[in-house]
Scaffold this active site. Structure first.
Site, PDB file in Angstrom:
ATOM      1  N   ASN A  21       9.609   1.421  -0.751  1.00  0.00           N
ATOM      2  CA  ASN A  21       8.293   1.002  -1.240  1.00  0.00           C
ATOM      3  C   ASN A  21       7.648   2.200  -1.949  1.00  0.00           C
ATOM      4  OD1 ASN A  21       5.376   0.834  -1.258  1.00  0.00           O
ATOM      5  ND2 ASN A  21       5.573  -1.022  -0.039  1.00  0.00           N
ATOM      6  N   HIS A  51       2.741   4.337  -3.037  1.00  0.00           N
ATOM      7  CA  HIS A  51       1.937   5.556  -2.958  1.00  0.00           C
ATOM      8  C   HIS A  51       2.172   6.499  -4.137  1.00  0.00           C
ATOM      9  CE1 HIS A  51       0.122   4.328   0.651  1.00  0.00           C
ATOM     10  NE2 HIS A  51       1.233   4.342   1.357  1.00  0.00           N
ATOM     11  N   ARG A  75      -6.069  10.433 -10.410  1.00  0.00           N
ATOM     12  CA  ARG A  75      -6.658  11.158 -11.528  1.00  0.00           C
ATOM     13  C   ARG A  75      -6.734  10.316 -12.805  1.00  0.00           C
ATOM     14  NH1 ARG A  75      -7.140  16.870 -11.229  1.00  0.00           N
ATOM     15  NH2 ARG A  75      -8.088  17.151  -9.196  1.00  0.00           N
ATOM     16  N   HIS A 108       3.722  -3.510  -3.964  1.00  0.00           N
ATOM     17  CA  HIS A 108       2.697  -4.486  -3.573  1.00  0.00           C
ATOM     18  C   HIS A 108       1.663  -4.525  -4.701  1.00  0.00           C
ATOM     19  CE1 HIS A 108      -0.403  -5.758  -0.242  1.00  0.00           C
ATOM     20  NE2 HIS A 108      -0.394  -6.582  -1.270  1.00  0.00           N
ATOM     21  N   ARG A 153      -1.549  -5.528  -5.478  1.00  0.00           N
ATOM     22  CA  ARG A 153      -2.741  -5.998  -4.763  1.00  0.00           C
ATOM     23  C   ARG A 153      -3.749  -6.587  -5.734  1.00  0.00           C
ATOM     24  NH1 ARG A 153      -3.470  -3.556   0.628  1.00  0.00           N
ATOM     25  NH2 ARG A 153      -5.565  -4.375   0.399  1.00  0.00           N
ATOM     26  N   ARG A 192      -5.217  -1.324  -6.471  1.00  0.00           N
ATOM     27  CA  ARG A 192      -5.518   0.056  -6.089  1.00  0.00           C
ATOM     28  C   ARG A 192      -4.354   1.004  -6.334  1.00  0.00           C
ATOM     29  NH1 ARG A 192      -5.797  -0.293   0.471  1.00  0.00           N
ATOM     30  NH2 ARG A 192      -7.429  -1.771  -0.004  1.00  0.00           N
ATOM     31  N   HIS A 193      -3.150   0.475  -6.385  1.00  0.00           N
ATOM     32  CA  HIS A 193      -2.035   1.373  -6.727  1.00  0.00           C
ATOM     33  C   HIS A 193      -1.174   0.761  -7.836  1.00  0.00           C
ATOM     34  CE1 HIS A 193      -0.431  -1.062  -3.462  1.00  0.00           C
ATOM     35  NE2 HIS A 193      -0.971  -0.320  -2.508  1.00  0.00           N
ATOM     36  N   GLU A 235       5.683  -7.541  -3.110  1.00  0.00           N
ATOM     37  CA  GLU A 235       4.763  -7.930  -2.029  1.00  0.00           C
ATOM     38  C   GLU A 235       3.484  -8.454  -2.656  1.00  0.00           C
ATOM     39  OE1 GLU A 235       3.830  -4.880   0.741  1.00  0.00           O
ATOM     40  OE2 GLU A 235       5.916  -4.438   1.166  1.00  0.00           O
ATOM     41  N   THR A 280      -3.905  -0.140   4.618  1.00  0.00           N
ATOM     42  CA  THR A 280      -2.589  -0.665   4.269  1.00  0.00           C
ATOM     43  C   THR A 280      -2.468  -2.019   4.966  1.00  0.00           C
ATOM     44  OG1 THR A 280      -0.206  -0.267   4.409  1.00  0.00           O
ATOM     45  CG2 THR A 280      -1.523   0.581   6.216  1.00  0.00           C
ATOM     46  N   THR A 281      -1.382  -2.741   4.730  1.00  0.00           N
ATOM     47  CA  THR A 281      -1.216  -4.036   5.380  1.00  0.00           C
ATOM     48  C   THR A 281      -1.276  -3.838   6.893  1.00  0.00           C
ATOM     49  OG1 THR A 281       0.269  -4.522   3.570  1.00  0.00           O
ATOM     50  CG2 THR A 281       0.224  -6.095   5.372  1.00  0.00           C
ATOM     51  N   GLU A 335      10.012 -11.095   6.898  1.00  0.00           N
ATOM     52  CA  GLU A 335      10.009  -9.651   7.107  1.00  0.00           C
ATOM     53  C   GLU A 335       9.240  -9.417   8.400  1.00  0.00           C
ATOM     54  OE1 GLU A 335       8.825  -6.948   3.930  1.00  0.00           O
ATOM     55  OE2 GLU A 335       8.255  -5.440   5.427  1.00  0.00           O
ATOM     56  N   HIS A 385       7.291  -1.515   8.080  1.00  0.00           N
ATOM     57  CA  HIS A 385       5.960  -0.969   8.359  1.00  0.00           C
ATOM     58  C   HIS A 385       6.055   0.100   9.445  1.00  0.00           C
ATOM     59  CE1 HIS A 385       1.791  -1.213   7.202  1.00  0.00           C
ATOM     60  NE2 HIS A 385       1.590  -0.609   8.341  1.00  0.00           N
ATOM     61  N   HIS A 392       5.954   5.023   3.245  1.00  0.00           N
ATOM     62  CA  HIS A 392       5.203   6.250   3.497  1.00  0.00           C
ATOM     63  C   HIS A 392       6.061   7.414   3.993  1.00  0.00           C
ATOM     64  CE1 HIS A 392       2.214   8.870   5.455  1.00  0.00           C
ATOM     65  NE2 HIS A 392       1.481   8.507   4.427  1.00  0.00           N
TER      66      HIS A 392
HETATM   67  N1  PXP Z   1       6.513  -3.874   4.494  1.00  0.00           N
HETATM   68  C1  PXP Z   1       5.279  -4.342   4.166  1.00  0.00           C
HETATM   69  C2  PXP Z   1       5.060  -5.814   4.108  1.00  0.00           C
HETATM   70  C3  PXP Z   1       4.239  -3.453   3.864  1.00  0.00           C
HETATM   71  O1  PXP Z   1       3.024  -3.938   3.536  1.00  0.00           O
HETATM   72  C4  PXP Z   1       4.482  -2.070   3.907  1.00  0.00           C
HETATM   73  C5  PXP Z   1       3.396  -1.098   3.584  1.00  0.00           C
HETATM   74  O2  PXP Z   1       2.979  -1.234   2.286  1.00  0.00           O
HETATM   75  C6  PXP Z   1       5.783  -1.634   4.225  1.00  0.00           C
HETATM   76  C7  PXP Z   1       6.763  -2.562   4.542  1.00  0.00           C
HETATM   77  C8  PXP Z   1       6.135  -0.191   4.253  1.00  0.00           C
HETATM   78  O3  PXP Z   1       5.420   0.459   5.269  1.00  0.00           O
HETATM   79  P1  PXP Z   1       5.440   2.014   5.368  1.00  0.00           P
HETATM   80  O4  PXP Z   1       4.773   2.563   4.136  1.00  0.00           O
HETATM   81  O5  PXP Z   1       4.666   2.306   6.617  1.00  0.00           O
HETATM   82  O6  PXP Z   1       6.879   2.449   5.440  1.00  0.00           O
END
Ligand code: PXP
Length: 240
Positions: free
Chosen positions: A6, A9, A17, A42, A44, A48-49, A69, A99-100, A150, A190, A213
């Site tokens: 993912n 970030h 910036r 994702h 959104r 935001r990102h 997502e 975050t989610t 998921e 997650h 992350h």
């Molecule tokens: N799966 C879903 C549905 C998420 O929303 C996220 C976070 O955006 C992740 C996985 C990944 O989570 P993490 O960034 O904590 O690894």
């Protein structure tokens, strides 16, 4: 077990910036070179990102697969139908959240989600539902023709005592097995990281993990190539 990255970030850092770097699309292409099995973003509602330009370029350029997502809202469903990712993962979305924060409640939203899945299937987009490791939620997902679930692993990732860690892992294991029996594909994600993945990889019924992350944070210190390869190594040899 496959590993999708993912990259939300990276877009957060770019947007901090209002600049064009770091470009999440370039980052995704590098991540593919280093061995990830797919790219997750994702889109959104508040953008935001990740933005629409990112999604469309990723669709054109990546050679693994795109997992989009998204909330089950009309604007984003339309984009998903147009872009046709390899998978659309429906997540709950609240504007104030960092975050989610948890899985979607399929049972309480069954008719809207059924319609959303029908619409996405009409555009040949397979659908995954991000849910808690709860057997009733899994049954509901199967009932409305989801292709994948998921499993939300946040409770496992946040567990501190050995007993809680064991219990949460067991919940995921039972849920994954149940989903497989119903013919669903099973992803998970997650809060997964270089430590808690060591036990997690023993769950046979999980097809793919989606991690953001932890790997992005590690890539700042050791570079993306090492960060990706270390995670792949854990998945392949968890006992090393
Ligand atoms: N799966 C879903 C549905 C998420 O929303 C996220 C976070 O955006 C992740 C996985 C990944 O989570 P993490 O960034 O904590 O690894």
């Amino acid at each position: 077990m496959r590993f999708s990255l993912n990259i939300d970030h990276i877009a957060t850092l770019r947007n901090a910036r209002g600049e064009v770097t770091p470009d999440p699309v370039a980052f995704a292409l590098m991540a593919e070179q280093f061995g990830v099995d797919g790219i997750v973003v994702h889109l959104r509602e508040d953008r935001r990102h990740i933005n629409e330009r990112d999604v469309r370029l990723l669709r054109e350029l990546i050679t693994t697969k795109l997992d989009l997502e998204m909330a089950a809202v009309e604007e984003i469903i339309d984009i998903a139908c147009d872009v046709q990712p390899e998978l659309a993962t429906i997540v709950p979305e609240r504007r104030q959240e960092l975050t989610t924060e948890g899985g979607i409640n399929v049972i309480d939203n069954i008719s809207h989600l059924r319609k959303t899945i029908e619409t996405l299937h009409g555009a040949e987009v397979p659908v995954s539902l991000f849910i808690e490791p709860d057997l009733n939620q899994i049954d509901a997902a199967a009932e409305i023709n989801a292709d994948f679930i998921e499993i939300h692993t946040g409770h496992y990732a946040n567990a501190v005592s050995e007993e809680d860690i064991y219990d949460e892992l067991e919940r995921v294991r039972v849920a994954a097995k149940h989903a497989k029996k119903l013919g669903l594909g099973v992803n998970a994600g997650h809060g997964l990281n270089y430590i808690n993945m060591k036990e997690f990889v023993a769950i046979d019924d999980i097809d793919e993990v989606s991690i953001g992350h932890a790997v992005l944070a590690r890539s700042i210190f050791v570079g993306l190539e090492k960060a990706v390869k270390e995670m792949k190594e854990i998945i392949r040899y968890p006992n090393k």
